[in-house]
Design a protein around this motif. Structure first.
Motif, PDB file in Angstrom:
ATOM      1  N   LYS A   1       0.701  -1.139  -0.061  1.00 31.53           N
ATOM      2  CA  LYS A   1      -0.093   0.116   0.009  1.00 31.53           C
ATOM      3  C   LYS A   1       0.786   1.265   0.050  1.00 31.53           C
ATOM      4  CE  LYS A   1      -4.115   2.054   2.522  1.00 31.53           C
ATOM      5  NZ  LYS A   1      -5.005   1.852   3.312  1.00 31.53           N
ATOM      6  N   VAL A   2       0.701   1.976  -0.834  1.00 35.17           N
ATOM      7  CA  VAL A   2       1.494   3.283  -1.104  1.00 35.17           C
ATOM      8  C   VAL A   2       0.482   4.604  -0.705  1.00 35.17           C
ATOM      9  CG1 VAL A   2       2.495   4.913  -2.645  1.00 35.17           C
ATOM     10  CG2 VAL A   2       2.825   2.493  -3.173  1.00 35.17           C
ATOM     11  N   ALA A   3       1.043   5.398  -0.009  1.00 35.47           N
ATOM     12  CA  ALA A   3       0.492   6.685   0.413  1.00 35.47           C
ATOM     13  C   ALA A   3       0.816   7.711  -0.514  1.00 35.47           C
ATOM     14  CB  ALA A   3       0.470   7.013   1.771  1.00 35.47           C
ATOM     15  N   TYR A   4       0.258   8.356  -1.270  1.00 33.71           N
ATOM     16  CA  TYR A   4       0.965   9.237  -2.396  1.00 33.71           C
ATOM     17  C   TYR A   4       0.813  10.502  -1.858  1.00 33.71           C
ATOM     18  CZ  TYR A   4       1.790  11.737  -6.667  1.00 33.71           C
ATOM     19  OH  TYR A   4       2.360  12.715  -7.399  1.00 33.71           O
TER      20      TYR A   4
ATOM     21  N   PRO B   1      -1.440  11.220 -13.296  1.00 29.63           N
ATOM     22  CA  PRO B   1      -0.386  10.323 -13.892  1.00 29.63           C
ATOM     23  C   PRO B   1       0.347   9.731 -12.733  1.00 29.63           C
ATOM     24  CG  PRO B   1      -0.436  12.380 -15.051  1.00 29.63           C
ATOM     25  CD  PRO B   1      -1.375  12.413 -14.230  1.00 29.63           C
ATOM     26  N   PRO B   2       1.018  10.065 -11.874  1.00 32.26           N
ATOM     27  CA  PRO B   2       1.835   9.366 -10.755  1.00 32.26           C
ATOM     28  C   PRO B   2       0.726   8.136 -10.216  1.00 32.26           C
ATOM     29  CG  PRO B   2       2.118  11.665 -10.519  1.00 32.26           C
ATOM     30  CD  PRO B   2       0.815  11.794 -11.375  1.00 32.26           C
ATOM     31  N   VAL B   3      -0.365   8.700  -9.798  1.00 35.65           N
ATOM     32  CA  VAL B   3      -1.317   7.661  -9.264  1.00 35.65           C
ATOM     33  C   VAL B   3      -1.435   6.632 -10.259  1.00 35.65           C
ATOM     34  CG1 VAL B   3      -3.661   7.218  -8.171  1.00 35.65           C
ATOM     35  CG2 VAL B   3      -2.161   9.349  -7.827  1.00 35.65           C
ATOM     36  N   GLU B   4      -2.081   6.867 -11.458  1.00 35.04           N
ATOM     37  CA  GLU B   4      -2.434   5.733 -12.351  1.00 35.04           C
ATOM     38  C   GLU B   4      -1.372   5.073 -12.687  1.00 35.04           C
ATOM     39  OE1 GLU B   4      -4.966   7.150 -15.505  1.00 35.04           O
ATOM     40  OE2 GLU B   4      -5.566   8.816 -14.249  1.00 35.04           O
ATOM     41  N   LEU B   5      -0.104   5.486 -12.625  1.00 34.96           N
ATOM     42  CA  LEU B   5       1.084   4.795 -13.109  1.00 34.96           C
ATOM     43  C   LEU B   5       1.487   3.695 -12.018  1.00 34.96           C
ATOM     44  CD1 LEU B   5       3.725   7.297 -14.493  1.00 34.96           C
ATOM     45  CD2 LEU B   5       2.808   5.558 -15.826  1.00 34.96           C
TER      46      LEU B   5
ATOM     47  N   GLU C   1      -1.368  -0.710  -4.353  1.00 33.29           N
ATOM     48  CA  GLU C   1      -2.625  -0.250  -3.984  1.00 33.29           C
ATOM     49  C   GLU C   1      -2.294   1.286  -3.626  1.00 33.29           C
ATOM     50  OE1 GLU C   1      -4.040  -1.971  -0.282  1.00 33.29           O
ATOM     51  OE2 GLU C   1      -5.543  -0.278  -0.147  1.00 33.29           O
ATOM     52  N   VAL C   2      -2.845   2.412  -4.221  1.00 33.05           N
ATOM     53  CA  VAL C   2      -2.772   3.662  -3.893  1.00 33.05           C
ATOM     54  C   VAL C   2      -3.567   4.326  -3.040  1.00 33.05           C
ATOM     55  CG1 VAL C   2      -1.742   5.775  -4.957  1.00 33.05           C
ATOM     56  CG2 VAL C   2      -1.103   3.790  -6.084  1.00 33.05           C
TER      57      VAL C   2
END
Ligand code: SF4
Ligand code: SF4
Length: 439
Positions: free
Chosen positions: A321-324, A339-343, A350-351
């Motif tokens: 799990k990534v907290a962006y 774009p960063p989240v979708e990539l 999991e973002v």
């Protein structure tokens, strides 16, 4: 907003630009709700609208900046959240830039403040000087709590507290050279070296080069390029900022006119915003305006470019799990949000994003040193909302945010490209080992 500049004043193109911006503001105040300093301090003069009034008064009366104006404009993070919110299209960035130049030219700061700013401007944009300074900071770091108690030395204490320890030596990829594409070449790009990032975390550009070349992109480190000028630009040191910009425009123009470039890529979004604005910054310089506009037109954040290129989709979720954290310079300055989240999702992470994604973490270039008390409060809030997501890792696309958030949490912090590279077979970012797939 009504303005009262004289015709003589409007003959100056800077004043004419400021007047045009001021006239677009309709005082609605929508921007106040999303301004981190207003949310924190609750003072109208620490809101975009309040600062716009201060700037108007200062420029219209063509007088030196006052202590009060300097105080409230210095507290502005240049996060540009207000520009995202403003329904009237007020270009606050260009207005506050002008205000900072005016302050630098007309206001005499206290000696310690002047010394601190001069030191930051002479050290941070130069990687070798920055490395030396970090070594010195290792000696001074234990004294940071003591220095924080002495009025006027708080910025120095903040600088020591933020120093990460032993700096990295020069990475092989810092030198001018070319990294050939694997397989058929799809594009040829310059990758900005930058100044603070290679010292603090050279692994980011290692990952970027691996990722790009693997995807068929030839990567060039262009000879002669240097700091983008953002650090001095935000201090109102216009001449120095323009000198950095001209130097880079020359270096990239030689490359564009020689072997050719499809894009200039930036892995530090704090640098991408001013480079995309070089065309505006040098618009009054007949020798540079066209070249600068050409450079700005092909500048991309790495996430934008990778999104356009497309990444192979992950066959299955990675179980991490990534907290962006969306850097202000990326989401507000460059309007790059998706774009960063979708990539990251495409390669299997999991973002999740915090509930206050629009608010700054308090890094903002040199802000966390020059305005450390406000910066610390913003950091605490941001770390709290990111940790509330219970992530395995926090991701951001800007080294300043990474350092700021990393100094307040035990959760590992990585650059978006480090995670993308890891998911596609590259080494694990700091704080992890093994493959990107959770055990
Ligand atoms: S740039 Fe950020 S801190 Fe400055 S006025 Fe706008 S929202 Fe507030
Ligand atoms: S939202 Fe825009 S128009 Fe409204 S007060 Fe703020 S800057 Fe002015």
């Amino acid at each position: 907003m009504q303005t009262h500049f004289s015709l003589a004043q409007l003959a100056d193109p800077h004043v004419a630009e400021a007047e045009k911006i001021l006239r677009t503001c309709v005082h609605c105040g929508f921007c106040t709700a999303t301004c981190p300093t207003y949310v924190l301090l609750g003072d109208e003069l620490d809101s975009p609208r309040g600062r716009i009034y201060l700037i108007k008064d200062m420029l219209e009366n063509d007088r030196p900046a006052t202590e009060q104006e300097v105080k409230h404009i210095d507290r502005c993070l240049s996060c540009l959240s207000c520009m995202t919110t403003c329904p009237s299209g007020v270009n606050y960035m260009h207005l506050v830039d002008q205000a900072r130049v005016h302050i630098e030219k007309t206001y005499v700061r206290p000696p310690r403040d002047r010394l601190m700013r001069a030191m930051l401007a002479r050290v941070l944009p130069y990687p070798d000087r920055f490395r030396l300074a970090l070594m010195g900071a290792m000696v001074g770091k234990p004294f940071a709590p003591l220095l924080a108690k002495i009025p006027g030395l708080k910025p120095l204490a903040a600088m020591l507290r933020l120093s990460p320890g032993m700096p990295n030596g020069r990475a092989p990829h810092e030198a001018p050279g070319t990294f050939p594409a694997q397989g058929q070449r799809r594009a040829r790009v310059a990758l900005l070296r930058g100044c603070a990032q290679p010292v603090l975390r050279p692994e980011i550009d290692d990952a970027a080069i691996r990722l790009l070349t693997r995807l068929g992109v030839e990567v060039v480190r262009v000879a002669g390029e240097g700091c983008c000028g953002a650090l001095v630009h935000h201090m109102g040191r216009e001449e120095e900022a323009h000198a950095f910009a001209r130097n880079n425009v020359d270096a990239w123009t030689r490359e564009m006119d020689g072997p050719g470039l499809d894009a200039i890529l930036v892995t530090t979004s704090g640098c991408g915003t001013p480079i995309k604005d070089y065309g505006h910054m040098l618009r009054l310089d007949p020798a540079y305006k066209d070249k600068a506009a050409r450079v700005s037109a092909i500048t991309r954040d790495i996430s934008e470019f990778l999104f356009g290129l497309g990444l192979p989709k992950a066959p299955a979720p990675l179980g991490r799990k990534v907290a962006y954290h969306s850097a202000c310079s990326l989401q507000h300055g460059q309007k790059v949000k998706g774009p960063p989240v979708e990539l990251l999702r495409a390669v299997g992470f999991e973002v999740a994003e915090p509930f206050d994604p629009h608010l700054c973490c308090g890094s903002a270039g040199t802000y966390n040193m020059l305005q450390s008390e406000i910066a610390d409060q913003l950091k605490a809030k941001k770390v709290g909302t990111l940790e509330a997501l219970s992530p395995d890792i926090i991701a951001a696309g800007n080294i300043g945010c990474m350092a700021q958030i990393g100094s307040g949490t035990g959760v590992p912090v990585a650059h978006t490209v480090e995670l993308l590279d890891w998911a596609m077979g590259g080494p694990a970012p700091a704080g992890f080992s093994g493959t990107a797939k959770a055990a």
